[in-house]
Structure formats: structure tokens, C-alpha cells
Design a protein around this motif. Structure first.
Motif, PDB file in Angstrom:
ATOM      1  N   HIS A 158       0.788  -1.282  -0.043  1.00 10.39           N
ATOM      2  CA  HIS A 158      -0.072   0.206  -0.149  1.00 10.39           C
ATOM      3  C   HIS A 158       0.898   1.186   0.048  1.00 10.39           C
ATOM      4  N   SER A 159       2.073   1.332   0.702  1.00 14.34           N
ATOM      5  CA  SER A 159       3.021   2.340   0.449  1.00 14.34           C
ATOM      6  C   SER A 159       3.164   2.417  -1.011  1.00 14.34           C
ATOM      7  N   ASN A 160       3.747   1.177  -1.519  1.00 12.48           N
ATOM      8  CA  ASN A 160       4.114   1.501  -2.833  1.00 12.48           C
ATOM      9  C   ASN A 160       2.859   2.126  -3.975  1.00 12.48           C
ATOM     10  N   GLU A 161       1.886   1.743  -3.383  1.00  7.99           N
ATOM     11  CA  GLU A 161       0.384   2.319  -4.235  1.00  7.99           C
ATOM     12  C   GLU A 161       0.496   3.737  -4.143  1.00  7.99           C
ATOM     13  N   VAL A 162       0.790   4.400  -3.004  1.00 10.88           N
ATOM     14  CA  VAL A 162       0.898   5.671  -2.785  1.00 10.88           C
ATOM     15  C   VAL A 162       1.914   6.385  -3.460  1.00 10.88           C
ATOM     16  N   LEU A 163       2.944   5.944  -3.591  1.00 10.86           N
ATOM     17  CA  LEU A 163       4.134   6.383  -4.640  1.00 10.86           C
ATOM     18  C   LEU A 163       3.582   6.277  -5.925  1.00 10.86           C
ATOM     19  N   THR A 164       3.154   5.134  -6.323  1.00  7.81           N
ATOM     20  CA  THR A 164       2.676   4.987  -7.670  1.00  7.81           C
ATOM     21  C   THR A 164       1.748   6.125  -8.406  1.00  7.81           C
ATOM     22  N   MET A 165       0.580   6.196  -7.451  1.00 11.25           N
ATOM     23  CA  MET A 165      -0.212   7.184  -7.612  1.00 11.25           C
ATOM     24  C   MET A 165      -0.038   8.701  -7.740  1.00 11.25           C
ATOM     25  N   SER A 166       1.005   8.893  -6.530  1.00 14.65           N
ATOM     26  CA  SER A 166       1.602  10.125  -6.490  1.00 14.65           C
ATOM     27  C   SER A 166       2.421  10.529  -7.928  1.00 14.65           C
ATOM     28  N   SER A 167       3.054   9.606  -8.330  1.00 17.19           N
ATOM     29  CA  SER A 167       3.951   9.896  -9.495  1.00 17.19           C
ATOM     30  C   SER A 167       3.074  10.089 -10.847  1.00 17.19           C
TER      31      SER A 167
END
Length: 401
Positions: A325-334
């Protein structure tokens, strides 16, 4: 009955966080109102810290026996993480309350607009959050029950264990290893310790389930809000013929403020999560390694292997939830700035286009969560931890041979 219980957890004042807030209040982590109830919960937290200290005392006493030490270490490390999660949540109550209030107030204001697209995005990540929360609660409950019932099952199924214990050649199986100022190997002392350890397991399981589910749901919130922000950016110039420059500037300003507030509260969330996750990432390799060694040891009984397997699955699932889920935040923010370039920005005058360009630059700032100052919380970190655990396991296995 379960559906009725789940429906009762919903709260219109907290559209997303209602179930996790109920859990945090029940286990004494979230204490919005100070009083007798919060004092009682804090005393329980202090008692849990004292129990963890007794585990370290026992670990020191049995340090010469590698098998017993590993069995103690795998559980003691997790107990340490539990009390750290409880202590930091209570100690940093103001920061957690600020995040919780922000999430709930933002969603209430967004839902009040009755915009179908906004409601659809919020509904999608809320539904997903509910599934993750209840799945994780069931996983932790299953792990706790396995830990509590495994010694009783081993005691009931093995007449050999009871016989050796009665002849003072062995002790009854325990849930975990902890020091006590009396004989805990059998008789009345054993049942006192069993009740104490079962209570600690129930407490620790609740702390882990509520803390982790709350953190994961918050990460999912930020990922969902990034998706919504990207959609809103692509809709900046809807109804182009009727949209004045003043209204266009207002929309750009709202998107800018939305992104700035998300970054601000992500940093607050990371500030309270990062130290805890640093501790967890450091010791997670050791816990996984210790559990793997116990599984492959010939002296481990079938019941103990079932218990350790359940424990190992819960460890890996817990770490995976955070990293995913932390990786999902990073992906969406990019990806959020893609929405700006999907809008009809070229139809506006030079002044609006300049502001759109500035907005696009702001949205290029990525959001990510860390595990201390040395590691980002993402899927590569998850894979690295598993590799590290395997390396430790290989090293200790060779030494044991």
C-alpha cells in the motif's frame, strides 16, 4: 449476526475510518477523551511493557540453548513491536488525531458536493479498505487463536508430554517463553502463566490488528485521493465555453491546495509510522529467519509446526500489506500530474496556461513512506527483507550443522 456487527461499526462522521477507530478505541490506542477509561488502558499498556521485559529476562536465562532462544526470540521481537506501536500511538496522540480529523473532514466535504465521480472514487477505495481491514482482522484472530490453543492441543493429544511432566522430566508446553518468580513448568503455576500469556496474546493481537489496519487504510486513502486529484485536474476546464478565467483560476487553486494538504498530512503520517516501521523492518528478518529454522528442526512437533507456520504467514502478510500500500501511494503520486495534461489547457489564454504549468510542477512531487532514514517502504524493500531472511537462515543452518 456478523453483518449486523459490521454495520454497527459505521459512523457518518468518519466515512472511511469508522471500523478502525472503533478498534483503536477498544484497545485503548485512540483516546480522544481523557479520563478513567484512558487511565485504565494506559495501565494495561504499562503491564504489557513489563511482560515484554520478563520475556527478555527469560531470553537471557536460556541463551545457551539455541532452539529455546530462537523460539523465545521470534515471539519476543513481535511483542516488542506491539508495545512500541501502542506506546507511540498514545504518545503521539495529537499527530494521529490531526490525521484522523483531516481524513474525515475532507471526505465529508467532498461527499457533500454530490459529485458522482468524486463519490465513485471515494466509494471504491472505501470498499477496498473495508475488505482489507476485515481480512486482516480475521488473519490476526486466527494467528492469536492458534498461538493460544496450540499448547492445549499438544497437551491433550500427547500422553507422553503429560507423563514426562508428571515425572519432572519435562514441562508443559507454553504459548511463549517468559520469566516468572515461581515454578511455571507444571501445576498451578503453569495455569497462572498460561492465563497471563493468553491475555497478552489477545492484547497484542488486538494492537497489531488495529494499528496496522488503520495505517493501511490511511495509505489507501492517500492513494485514492491522489487518483481523485488527477481526475479533477483532467476536469479543470469542463464546460469550457461557460468557464471564466476567474472560475478556472479557482479550480487550479483548489487542486493546488488539495495536493499541498495531502503532502502535509502524508508527512505527518510518515513521521509517526517511520520509526515503528524501521524497528519492524530491522527485526522482521530475524523473526522470519527464526521461524524458518524452527520449522526445519527435527525436534519440532507437528502441532508446533502448525503454530509456527501460521505465525510465519502472519508476519509476511503484515509486512506485505505495508509495503504494497505504501508502494501504491508512491505510484499514484507519480501519476497525478498526468491529469493536468489530459485537460483542455491549450484552449485557455496565456495567463491560465502559465498557472497550469505551475500546477503541473507542483504535482510532480511524489509522496512516499519510509522505514527510518535508511529504507523506503515499498515492494523492493519487501523483497530485500525476504532475501535477507533467507541469507540469515542459510548462515544459521550451516552453523547448526
Amino acid at each position: 449476526m456478523i453483518r449486523k456487527f459490521v454495520s454497527n461499526l459505521e459512523d457518518e462522521n468518519h466515512p472511511l475510518l469508522a471500523p478502525t477507530l472503533w478498534g483503536l478505541k477498544t484497545w485503548g490506542l485512540w483516546q480522544p477523551i481523557k479520563g478513567l477509561n484512558s487511565t485504565f488502558h494506559n495501565l494495561i499498556h504499562i503491564a504489557a511493557v513489563l511482560f515484554v521485559i520478563s520475556q527478555y529476562i527469560e531470553l537471557w536465562n536460556i541463551r545457551s540453548d539455541l532452539a529455546l532462544a530462537l523460539q523465545n526470540l521470534s515471539v519476543t521481537m513481535l511483542s516488542t513491536v506491539c508495545v512500541v506501536k501502542a506506546g507511540t500511538f498514545v504518545f503521539w496522540q495529537r499527530s494521529w488525531t490531526q490525521i484522523i480529523n483531516y481524513v474525515s473532514s475532507l471526505e465529508i466535504s467532498q461527499l457533500s458536493t454530490s459529485d458522482s465521480i468524486t463519490g465513485g472514487v471515494i466509494g471504491k477505495y472505501t470498499k477496498y479498505s473495508r475488505r482489507v481491514t476485515y481480512f486482516y482482522w480475521h488473519l490476526v484472530a486466527g494467528t492469536v487463536l492458534t498461538l493460544i490453543l496450540a499448547p492445549l492441543a499438544a497437551l491433550a493429544m500427547s500422553s507422553e508430554v503429560r507423563g514426562r511432566a508428571s515425572n519432572d522430566s519435562a514441562s508443559y508446553p507454553e504459548i511463549m517463553s517468559s520469566w516468572a518468580p515461581f515454578d511455571r513448568s507444571r501445576g498451578f503455576g503453569y495455569w497462572i502463566i498460561y492465563v497471563e500469556q493468553a491475555s497478552i496474546c489477545f492484547y497484542g493481537g488486538g494492537i497489531v490488528a488495529m494499528y496496522d489496519s488503520n495505517a493501511v487504510v490511511l495509505m489507501n486513502f492517500f492513494a485514492g485521493q491522489m487518483e481523485l486529484l488527477s481526475i479533477n485536474c483532467s476536469r479543470l476546464f469542463e464546460n469550457d465555453e461557460e468557464l471564466s478565467n476567474v472560475d478556472a483560476m479557482l479550480r487550479i487553486e483548489n487542486c493546488y491546495k488539495h495536493h499541498m494538504s495531502l503532502i502535509k498530512h502524508c508527512k505527518i503520517l510518515n513521521s509517526v509510522l517511520s520509526p515503528v516501521m524501521f524497528l519492524y523492518v530491522v527485526i522482521c528478518s530475524l523473526m522470519i529467519c527464526a521461524s524458518a529454522i524452527q520449522l526445519t528442526t527435527d525436534s519440532t512437533t507437528s502441532m508446533e509446526k502448525i503454530r509456527i507456520s501460521e505465525y510465519l504467514v502472519a508476519l509476511i502478510a503484515q509486512l506485505f500489506l505495508y509495503c504494497w500500500h505504501s508502494n501504491e501511494v508512491l505510484t499514484m503520486s507519480s501519476k497525478v500530474d498526468d491529469g493536468v495534461y489530459k485537460s483542455d489547457w491549450w484552449t485557455r489564454d496565456v495567463k491560465i496556461r502559465r498557472n497550469v504549468l505551475l500546477l503541473g510542477g507542483q504535482l510532480r512531487k511524489t509522496i512516499f513512506f519510509t522505514a527510518g532514514p535508511f529504507a523506503d517502504l515499498n515492494l523492493p524493500t519487501f523483497i530485500a527483507i525476504l532475501r535477507g531472511s533467507y541469507s540469515y537462515y542459510t548462515l544459521l543452518s550451516k552453523k547448526e550443522d
